[in-house]
Design a protein around this motif. Structure first.
Motif, PDB file in Angstrom:
ATOM      1  N   MET A   1      -8.969   0.044 -11.095  1.00 39.96           N
ATOM      2  CA  MET A   1      -7.795  -0.300 -12.239  1.00 39.96           C
ATOM      3  C   MET A   1      -7.683  -1.668 -12.519  1.00 39.96           C
ATOM      4  O   MET A   1      -7.075  -2.083 -13.455  1.00 39.96           O
ATOM      5  CB  MET A   1      -6.588   0.232 -11.469  1.00 39.96           C
ATOM      6  CG  MET A   1      -6.443   1.861 -11.226  1.00 39.96           C
ATOM      7  SD  MET A   1      -4.894   2.202 -10.456  1.00 39.96           S
ATOM      8  CE  MET A   1      -3.816   2.112 -12.038  1.00 39.96           C
ATOM      9  N   GLY A   2      -8.371  -2.520 -11.658  1.00 39.58           N
ATOM     10  CA  GLY A   2      -8.336  -3.843 -12.061  1.00 39.58           C
ATOM     11  C   GLY A   2      -7.379  -4.688 -11.294  1.00 39.58           C
ATOM     12  O   GLY A   2      -7.111  -5.888 -11.661  1.00 39.58           O
ATOM     13  N   ILE A   3      -6.474  -4.053 -10.621  1.00 41.30           N
ATOM     14  CA  ILE A   3      -5.611  -4.921  -9.664  1.00 41.30           C
ATOM     15  C   ILE A   3      -6.090  -4.902  -8.127  1.00 41.30           C
ATOM     16  O   ILE A   3      -6.751  -3.992  -7.728  1.00 41.30           O
ATOM     17  CB  ILE A   3      -4.114  -4.404  -9.707  1.00 41.30           C
ATOM     18  CG1 ILE A   3      -4.066  -2.834  -9.288  1.00 41.30           C
ATOM     19  CG2 ILE A   3      -3.597  -4.455 -11.343  1.00 41.30           C
ATOM     20  CD1 ILE A   3      -2.633  -2.183  -9.177  1.00 41.30           C
ATOM     21  N   ALA A   4      -5.699  -6.111  -7.227  1.00 42.15           N
ATOM     22  CA  ALA A   4      -5.815  -6.151  -6.017  1.00 42.15           C
ATOM     23  C   ALA A   4      -4.883  -5.088  -5.188  1.00 42.15           C
ATOM     24  O   ALA A   4      -3.768  -4.807  -5.601  1.00 42.15           O
ATOM     25  CB  ALA A   4      -5.608  -7.743  -5.525  1.00 42.15           C
ATOM     26  N   ARG A   5      -5.593  -4.555  -4.198  1.00 44.64           N
ATOM     27  CA  ARG A   5      -5.127  -3.915  -3.377  1.00 44.64           C
ATOM     28  C   ARG A   5      -3.621  -4.232  -2.746  1.00 44.64           C
ATOM     29  O   ARG A   5      -2.654  -3.551  -2.431  1.00 44.64           O
ATOM     30  CB  ARG A   5      -5.909  -3.337  -2.152  1.00 44.64           C
ATOM     31  CG  ARG A   5      -5.428  -2.071  -1.344  1.00 44.64           C
ATOM     32  CD  ARG A   5      -6.493  -1.942  -0.314  1.00 44.64           C
ATOM     33  NE  ARG A   5      -7.538  -1.329  -0.849  1.00 44.64           N
ATOM     34  CZ  ARG A   5      -8.660  -0.846  -0.147  1.00 44.64           C
ATOM     35  NH1 ARG A   5      -8.904  -0.713   1.015  1.00 44.64           N
ATOM     36  NH2 ARG A   5      -9.860  -0.164  -0.885  1.00 44.64           N
ATOM     37  N   SER A   6      -3.504  -5.337  -2.335  1.00 40.82           N
ATOM     38  CA  SER A   6      -2.392  -5.974  -1.688  1.00 40.82           C
ATOM     39  C   SER A   6      -1.146  -6.099  -2.907  1.00 40.82           C
ATOM     40  O   SER A   6      -0.016  -5.955  -2.424  1.00 40.82           O
ATOM     41  CB  SER A   6      -2.864  -7.420  -1.276  1.00 40.82           C
ATOM     42  OG  SER A   6      -3.027  -8.353  -2.336  1.00 40.82           O
ATOM     43  N   THR A   7      -1.386  -6.213  -4.045  1.00 37.99           N
ATOM     44  CA  THR A   7      -0.406  -6.273  -4.972  1.00 37.99           C
ATOM     45  C   THR A   7       0.274  -4.754  -5.224  1.00 37.99           C
ATOM     46  O   THR A   7       1.250  -4.490  -5.624  1.00 37.99           O
ATOM     47  CB  THR A   7      -0.859  -6.812  -6.138  1.00 37.99           C
ATOM     48  OG1 THR A   7      -1.751  -6.040  -6.854  1.00 37.99           O
ATOM     49  CG2 THR A   7      -1.217  -7.996  -6.008  1.00 37.99           C
ATOM     50  N   TYR A   8      -0.688  -3.737  -5.009  1.00 39.95           N
ATOM     51  CA  TYR A   8      -0.313  -2.322  -5.131  1.00 39.95           C
ATOM     52  C   TYR A   8       0.571  -1.717  -4.029  1.00 39.95           C
ATOM     53  O   TYR A   8       1.697  -1.061  -4.573  1.00 39.95           O
ATOM     54  CB  TYR A   8      -1.491  -1.432  -5.329  1.00 39.95           C
ATOM     55  CG  TYR A   8      -1.150   0.112  -5.613  1.00 39.95           C
ATOM     56  CD1 TYR A   8      -0.919   0.424  -6.892  1.00 39.95           C
ATOM     57  CD2 TYR A   8      -1.542   0.933  -4.371  1.00 39.95           C
ATOM     58  CE1 TYR A   8      -0.664   1.554  -7.152  1.00 39.95           C
ATOM     59  CE2 TYR A   8      -1.170   2.297  -4.758  1.00 39.95           C
ATOM     60  CZ  TYR A   8      -0.811   2.563  -6.107  1.00 39.95           C
ATOM     61  OH  TYR A   8      -0.519   3.868  -6.250  1.00 39.95           O
ATOM     62  N   TYR A   9       0.425  -2.051  -2.932  1.00 40.14           N
ATOM     63  CA  TYR A   9       1.159  -1.543  -1.626  1.00 40.14           C
ATOM     64  C   TYR A   9       2.406  -2.602  -1.557  1.00 40.14           C
ATOM     65  O   TYR A   9       2.431  -3.497  -1.760  1.00 40.14           O
ATOM     66  CB  TYR A   9       0.334  -1.566  -0.567  1.00 40.14           C
ATOM     67  CG  TYR A   9      -0.734  -0.468  -0.484  1.00 40.14           C
ATOM     68  CD1 TYR A   9      -0.591   0.883  -0.597  1.00 40.14           C
ATOM     69  CD2 TYR A   9      -1.875  -0.881  -0.698  1.00 40.14           C
ATOM     70  CE1 TYR A   9      -1.344   1.839  -0.758  1.00 40.14           C
ATOM     71  CE2 TYR A   9      -2.948   0.324  -0.691  1.00 40.14           C
ATOM     72  CZ  TYR A   9      -2.711   1.663  -0.796  1.00 40.14           C
ATOM     73  OH  TYR A   9      -3.705   2.378  -0.785  1.00 40.14           O
ATOM     74  N   ASP A  10       3.583  -1.675  -1.238  1.00 41.56           N
ATOM     75  CA  ASP A  10       4.675  -2.693  -0.808  1.00 41.56           C
ATOM     76  C   ASP A  10       4.404  -3.412   0.442  1.00 41.56           C
ATOM     77  O   ASP A  10       3.952  -2.636   1.325  1.00 41.56           O
ATOM     78  CB  ASP A  10       6.016  -1.500  -0.685  1.00 41.56           C
ATOM     79  CG  ASP A  10       6.327  -1.181  -2.175  1.00 41.56           C
ATOM     80  OD1 ASP A  10       6.108  -1.846  -3.377  1.00 41.56           O
ATOM     81  OD2 ASP A  10       7.042  -0.046  -2.208  1.00 41.56           O
ATOM     82  N   ARG A  11       5.411  -4.385   0.773  1.00 43.12           N
ATOM     83  CA  ARG A  11       5.252  -5.108   1.983  1.00 43.12           C
ATOM     84  C   ARG A  11       6.035  -4.346   2.940  1.00 43.12           C
ATOM     85  O   ARG A  11       7.182  -3.982   2.351  1.00 43.12           O
ATOM     86  CB  ARG A  11       5.714  -6.395   1.818  1.00 43.12           C
ATOM     87  CG  ARG A  11       4.683  -7.331   0.882  1.00 43.12           C
ATOM     88  CD  ARG A  11       5.208  -8.817   0.722  1.00 43.12           C
ATOM     89  NE  ARG A  11       3.921  -9.462   0.302  1.00 43.12           N
ATOM     90  CZ  ARG A  11       3.991 -10.762  -0.011  1.00 43.12           C
ATOM     91  NH1 ARG A  11       5.281 -11.511   0.299  1.00 43.12           N
ATOM     92  NH2 ARG A  11       3.433 -11.334  -0.543  1.00 43.12           N
ATOM     93  N   PRO A  12       5.746  -4.355   4.145  1.00 46.15           N
ATOM     94  CA  PRO A  12       6.874  -3.563   5.236  1.00 46.15           C
ATOM     95  C   PRO A  12       7.973  -4.501   5.277  1.00 46.15           C
ATOM     96  O   PRO A  12       7.744  -5.831   5.237  1.00 46.15           O
ATOM     97  CB  PRO A  12       6.125  -3.310   6.377  1.00 46.15           C
ATOM     98  CG  PRO A  12       4.946  -4.380   6.456  1.00 46.15           C
ATOM     99  CD  PRO A  12       4.870  -4.641   4.884  1.00 46.15           C
ATOM    100  N   GLU A  13       9.301  -4.039   5.379  1.00 44.13           N
ATOM    101  CA  GLU A  13      10.530  -4.917   5.570  1.00 44.13           C
ATOM    102  C   GLU A  13      10.301  -5.333   6.855  1.00 44.13           C
ATOM    103  O   GLU A  13      10.182  -4.596   7.752  1.00 44.13           O
ATOM    104  CB  GLU A  13      11.547  -3.736   5.250  1.00 44.13           C
ATOM    105  CG  GLU A  13      11.750  -3.555   3.814  1.00 44.13           C
ATOM    106  CD  GLU A  13      13.038  -2.727   3.705  1.00 44.13           C
ATOM    107  OE1 GLU A  13      13.965  -2.954   4.194  1.00 44.13           O
ATOM    108  OE2 GLU A  13      13.247  -2.103   2.542  1.00 44.13           O
ATOM    109  N   ARG A  14      10.868  -6.588   7.246  1.00 41.02           N
ATOM    110  CA  ARG A  14      10.968  -7.096   8.445  1.00 41.02           C
ATOM    111  C   ARG A  14      12.252  -6.865   9.100  1.00 41.02           C
ATOM    112  O   ARG A  14      13.305  -6.346   8.220  1.00 41.02           O
ATOM    113  CB  ARG A  14      10.869  -8.786   8.245  1.00 41.02           C
ATOM    114  CG  ARG A  14       9.765  -9.235   7.993  1.00 41.02           C
ATOM    115  CD  ARG A  14       9.723 -10.717   8.104  1.00 41.02           C
ATOM    116  NE  ARG A  14       8.843 -11.511   7.439  1.00 41.02           N
ATOM    117  CZ  ARG A  14       8.646 -12.662   7.344  1.00 41.02           C
ATOM    118  NH1 ARG A  14       9.605 -13.373   7.994  1.00 41.02           N
ATOM    119  NH2 ARG A  14       7.780 -13.403   6.993  1.00 41.02           N
ATOM    120  N   PRO A  15      12.350  -6.654  10.441  1.00 42.94           N
ATOM    121  CA  PRO A  15      13.619  -6.353  10.896  1.00 42.94           C
ATOM    122  C   PRO A  15      14.707  -7.566  10.992  1.00 42.94           C
ATOM    123  O   PRO A  15      14.163  -8.813  10.543  1.00 42.94           O
ATOM    124  CB  PRO A  15      13.330  -6.366  12.461  1.00 42.94           C
ATOM    125  CG  PRO A  15      12.019  -6.723  12.660  1.00 42.94           C
ATOM    126  CD  PRO A  15      11.319  -6.784  11.173  1.00 42.94           C
TER     127      PRO A  15
END
Length: 43
Positions: A1-15
């Motif tokens: 798809m041409g996008i980085a894997r880190s931009t595809y997934y959501d970041r986990p929410e911090r407590p």
């Protein structure tokens, strides 16, 4: 798809914060000086 894997997934929410846990651990350490990190962490 041409996008980085880190931009595809959501970041986990911090407590929200763990200051209450840290303060409780310091209180346990003050009361029971001979406790190790494993025993303090499990309380």
């Amino acid at each position: 798809m041409g996008i980085a894997r880190s931009t595809y997934y959501d970041r986990p929410e911090r407590p929200a914060g763990d200051t209450a846990i840290v303060e409780a651990m310091f209180a346990i350490c003050d009361e029971f000086e001979c406790y190790g990190y494993r025993r303090v962490g499990s309380k």
